[in-house]
Design an enzyme around this catalytic site. Structure first.
Site, PDB file in Angstrom:
ATOM      1  N   HIS A 121      79.693 -50.079  60.728  1.00 26.96           N
ATOM      2  CA  HIS A 121      80.164 -49.658  59.412  1.00 26.96           C
ATOM      3  C   HIS A 121      81.582 -49.107  59.598  1.00 26.96           C
ATOM      4  O   HIS A 121      81.890 -48.533  60.636  1.00 26.96           O
ATOM      5  CB  HIS A 121      79.213 -48.563  58.929  1.00 26.96           C
ATOM      6  CG  HIS A 121      79.404 -48.094  57.521  1.00 26.96           C
ATOM      7  ND1 HIS A 121      80.411 -47.243  57.164  1.00 26.96           N
ATOM      8  CD2 HIS A 121      78.694 -48.342  56.395  1.00 26.96           C
ATOM      9  CE1 HIS A 121      80.310 -46.971  55.868  1.00 26.96           C
ATOM     10  NE2 HIS A 121      79.290 -47.632  55.378  1.00 26.96           N
ATOM     11  N   ASP A 201      74.984 -44.112  65.379  1.00 25.00           N
ATOM     12  CA  ASP A 201      75.035 -44.042  63.920  1.00 25.00           C
ATOM     13  C   ASP A 201      73.624 -44.335  63.407  1.00 25.00           C
ATOM     14  O   ASP A 201      73.161 -45.474  63.443  1.00 25.00           O
ATOM     15  CB  ASP A 201      76.043 -45.070  63.400  1.00 25.00           C
ATOM     16  CG  ASP A 201      76.085 -45.135  61.875  1.00 25.00           C
ATOM     17  OD1 ASP A 201      75.199 -44.545  61.221  1.00 25.00           O
ATOM     18  OD2 ASP A 201      76.997 -45.799  61.347  1.00 25.00           O
ATOM     19  N   GLN A 204      71.150 -45.673  58.831  1.00 22.47           N
ATOM     20  CA  GLN A 204      70.168 -46.592  58.253  1.00 22.47           C
ATOM     21  C   GLN A 204      68.766 -46.427  58.841  1.00 22.47           C
ATOM     22  O   GLN A 204      67.826 -47.038  58.346  1.00 22.47           O
ATOM     23  CB  GLN A 204      70.614 -48.053  58.458  1.00 22.47           C
ATOM     24  CG  GLN A 204      71.773 -48.478  57.577  1.00 22.47           C
ATOM     25  CD  GLN A 204      71.463 -48.387  56.086  1.00 22.47           C
ATOM     26  OE1 GLN A 204      70.310 -48.446  55.661  1.00 22.47           O
ATOM     27  NE2 GLN A 204      72.497 -48.229  55.288  1.00 22.47           N
ATOM     28  N   LYS A 227      70.545 -40.797  52.334  1.00 23.95           N
ATOM     29  CA  LYS A 227      69.806 -42.048  52.576  1.00 23.95           C
ATOM     30  C   LYS A 227      68.373 -41.788  53.028  1.00 23.95           C
ATOM     31  O   LYS A 227      67.645 -42.723  53.337  1.00 23.95           O
ATOM     32  CB  LYS A 227      70.545 -42.898  53.605  1.00 23.95           C
ATOM     33  CG  LYS A 227      71.884 -43.425  53.067  1.00 23.95           C
ATOM     34  CD  LYS A 227      72.624 -44.282  54.062  1.00 23.95           C
ATOM     35  CE  LYS A 227      73.952 -44.741  53.444  1.00 23.95           C
ATOM     36  NZ  LYS A 227      74.777 -45.490  54.399  1.00 23.95           N
ATOM     37  N   CYS A 365      81.158 -52.337  53.654  1.00 23.88           N
ATOM     38  CA  CYS A 365      81.945 -51.581  54.640  1.00 23.88           C
ATOM     39  C   CYS A 365      81.844 -52.201  56.033  1.00 23.88           C
ATOM     40  O   CYS A 365      81.788 -51.485  57.045  1.00 23.88           O
ATOM     41  CB  CYS A 365      81.544 -50.096  54.683  1.00 23.88           C
ATOM     42  SG  CYS A 365      81.859 -49.232  53.147  1.00 23.88           S
TER      43      CYS A 365
HETATM   44  C1  LIG Z   1      75.957 -45.412  54.793  1.00 19.03           C
HETATM   45  C2  LIG Z   1      76.361 -45.622  56.191  1.00 19.03           C
HETATM   46  C3  LIG Z   1      77.389 -44.887  56.776  1.00 19.03           C
HETATM   47  C4  LIG Z   1      78.205 -43.884  56.001  1.00 19.03           C
HETATM   48  O1  LIG Z   1      77.433 -42.867  55.490  1.00 19.03           O
HETATM   49  P1  LIG Z   1      78.076 -41.812  54.466  1.00 19.03           P
HETATM   50  O2  LIG Z   1      76.897 -41.116  53.910  1.00 19.03           O
HETATM   51  O3  LIG Z   1      78.821 -42.613  53.446  1.00 19.03           O
HETATM   52  O4  LIG Z   1      78.969 -40.942  55.271  1.00 19.03           O
HETATM   53  C5  LIG Z   1      77.685 -45.118  58.088  1.00 19.03           C
HETATM   54  N1  LIG Z   1      77.010 -46.026  58.804  1.00 19.03           N
HETATM   55  C6  LIG Z   1      76.017 -46.766  58.283  1.00 19.03           C
HETATM   56  C7  LIG Z   1      75.286 -47.742  59.145  1.00 19.03           C
HETATM   57  C8  LIG Z   1      75.669 -46.592  56.954  1.00 19.03           C
HETATM   58  O5  LIG Z   1      74.687 -47.335  56.421  1.00 19.03           O
END
Ligand SMILES: *Cc1c(COP(=O)(O)O)cnc(C)c1O
Length: 409
Positions: A121, A201, A204, A227, A365
């Protein structure tokens, strides 16, 4: 068949019509809906306890401090951190990754390598580009498998890419645009083997199944509350405490200093060192409620539910003429990502909205990845605890209507 027959009653927002149709919310990878208990936690805090934390000795301040620090303890338990001090509250994944990039990145030198993957992302990509530029370090990428394999990581490339020059290996657990699930435990182990620090990260994955930072062996983990049924504006950076306390702060100000004179200041240990200023108290408390809620549903069961729906969606969508389904078979999560040669993703999302269906279309993104796969974007349907099999039938029917409109059938 839902694992939790009454789960939809917990989410007030679901009970509405959109364009005269019952809302079908399939945009969970962008943000998840909030259960009543999370909304109530916010209201309760502002109606009863609102006060600033840490610096007060009066009743409300002590209550607010207890609830805020209780939230930290709850989040530590949620990911099995060794201690609450390893939980830093941030605005979300983006801020968490920027924090590591700035604080840890400051020690990088020319010749050092930051390794990321082609499926990151922008949040786990642009901060590293910036740090590479400012320090003279080199940024490299683990490739995503060929245009037709649709997006698994090329793990064989790690043998040549993971050298002792690599200081940081940053990768996503689950790709938000492909649904690919990466073998995070193996990736962390391989990072450690060359002395690199791992940055996972988990945006998800965190709300979609069990997540144990120590079992995974991660050095840093970033995720967002919104999320995982929590509020917007709150998220976490997990860091192993030995590592955190070797880092300087990203932001400075009140609350993070042990003492200050006119010449300089000394930092408190983590987590305070990284939480300058008044924190997002209410949202941290509500995020802890979201942890309770997800554990109440059973996170292994959530993973089964979401993956089942995504698998079913893949199967039912696959018969549509001209569809291209992305993501590696066998290691996909609770989302489906697809495209049609002749219809733009934005048109699909706009038409689906007429049917009351919330989808997301575009580059998600992930612009460099989309370019590599020869796409301008995809349409994504992402599932969560309140979604049902019937909604997939509605999705497929809506896609058929759109294809017909565009003369693609
Ligand atoms: C949504 C997302 C982000 C960014 O998260 P924010 O809440 O916008 O800071 C980063 N990496 C992944 C894989 C995402 O799905």
């Amino acid at each position: 068949m839902s694992s939790w027959p009454n789960v939809r009653a917990d989410f007030p927002v679901l009970h509405q019509q959109v364009n005269g149709k019952p809302l079908i919310y399939l945009d969970n990878a962008a943000t998840a809906q909030k259960p009543r208990c999370v909304i109530d936690a916010l209201v309760h805090y502002y109606e009863r306890d609102n006060s600033n934390v840490h610096r007060g000795l009066h009743a409300l301040s002590m209550r607010a401090t207890d609830a805020y620090e209780g939230a930290r303890t709850r989040l530590a338990k949620f990911i099995n951190a060794a201690e609450p001090a390893e939980i830093i509250f941030t605005r979300g994944t983006t801020e968490s990754i920027n924090l590591v990039a700035h604080s840890f990145g400051a020690r990088l030198r020319p010749g050092d390598v930051i390794l990321a993957t082609e499926m990151e992302h922008h949040s786990n990509l642009v901060p590293w580009q910036q740090i590479a530029k400012s320090t003279g370090a080199t940024l490299r990428y683990v490739p995503v498998l060929g245009v037709n394999a649709e997006g698994g990581l090329d793990l064989t490339a790690l043998d040549t890419l993971l050298t002792p020059q690599v200081k940081i290996f940053a990768f996503t657990h689950i790709s938000n645009s492909l649904g690919a699930i990466n073998p995070v435990r193996e990736l962390c182990r391989r990072a450690r083997a060359v002395g690199a620090v791992s940055v996972v990260d988990a945006a998800q994955s965190i709300g979609h199944g069990p997540f144990d930072v120590r079992e995974i062996g991660a050095d840093f983990v970033a995720f967002s509350g919104h999320k995982m049924c929590g509020p917007t504006g709150i998220g976490v950076l997990y860091g192993r405490s030995e590592l955190l306390n070797t880092l300087g702060p990203d932001e400075t100000g009140g609350g993070m200093v042990s003492s200050v004179d006119f010449e300089g200041a000394r930092w408190k240990p983590a987590p305070e060192r990284f939480e300058a200023g008044t924190p997002n108290i209410a949202d941290a408390i509500a995020l802890a409620k979201a942890c309770d809620y997800l554990d109440g549903l059973d996170r292994a069961e959530i993973a089964r539910h979401d993956n089942h729906l995504a698998g079913l969606a893949y199967e039912k969508l696959s018969v549509l003429p001209g569809i291209r389904l992305l993501g590696p078979t066998g290691a996909r999560s609770g989302l489906v990502s697809f495209s049609f040669a002749d219809v733009h993703a934005h048109d699909i999302v706009t038409f689906a909205d007429e049917d009351g269906i919330a989808l997301r279309g575009g580059h998600h993104c992930n612009q460099p990845l989309m370019r590599k796969l020869g796409l301008t974007g995809t349409t994504r349907a992402s599932f969560y605890v309140y979604n049902r099999e019937e909604e997939i039938d509605a999705l497929v029917a809506s896609m058929r209507r759109i294809l017909k409109f565009f003369g693609a059938t």
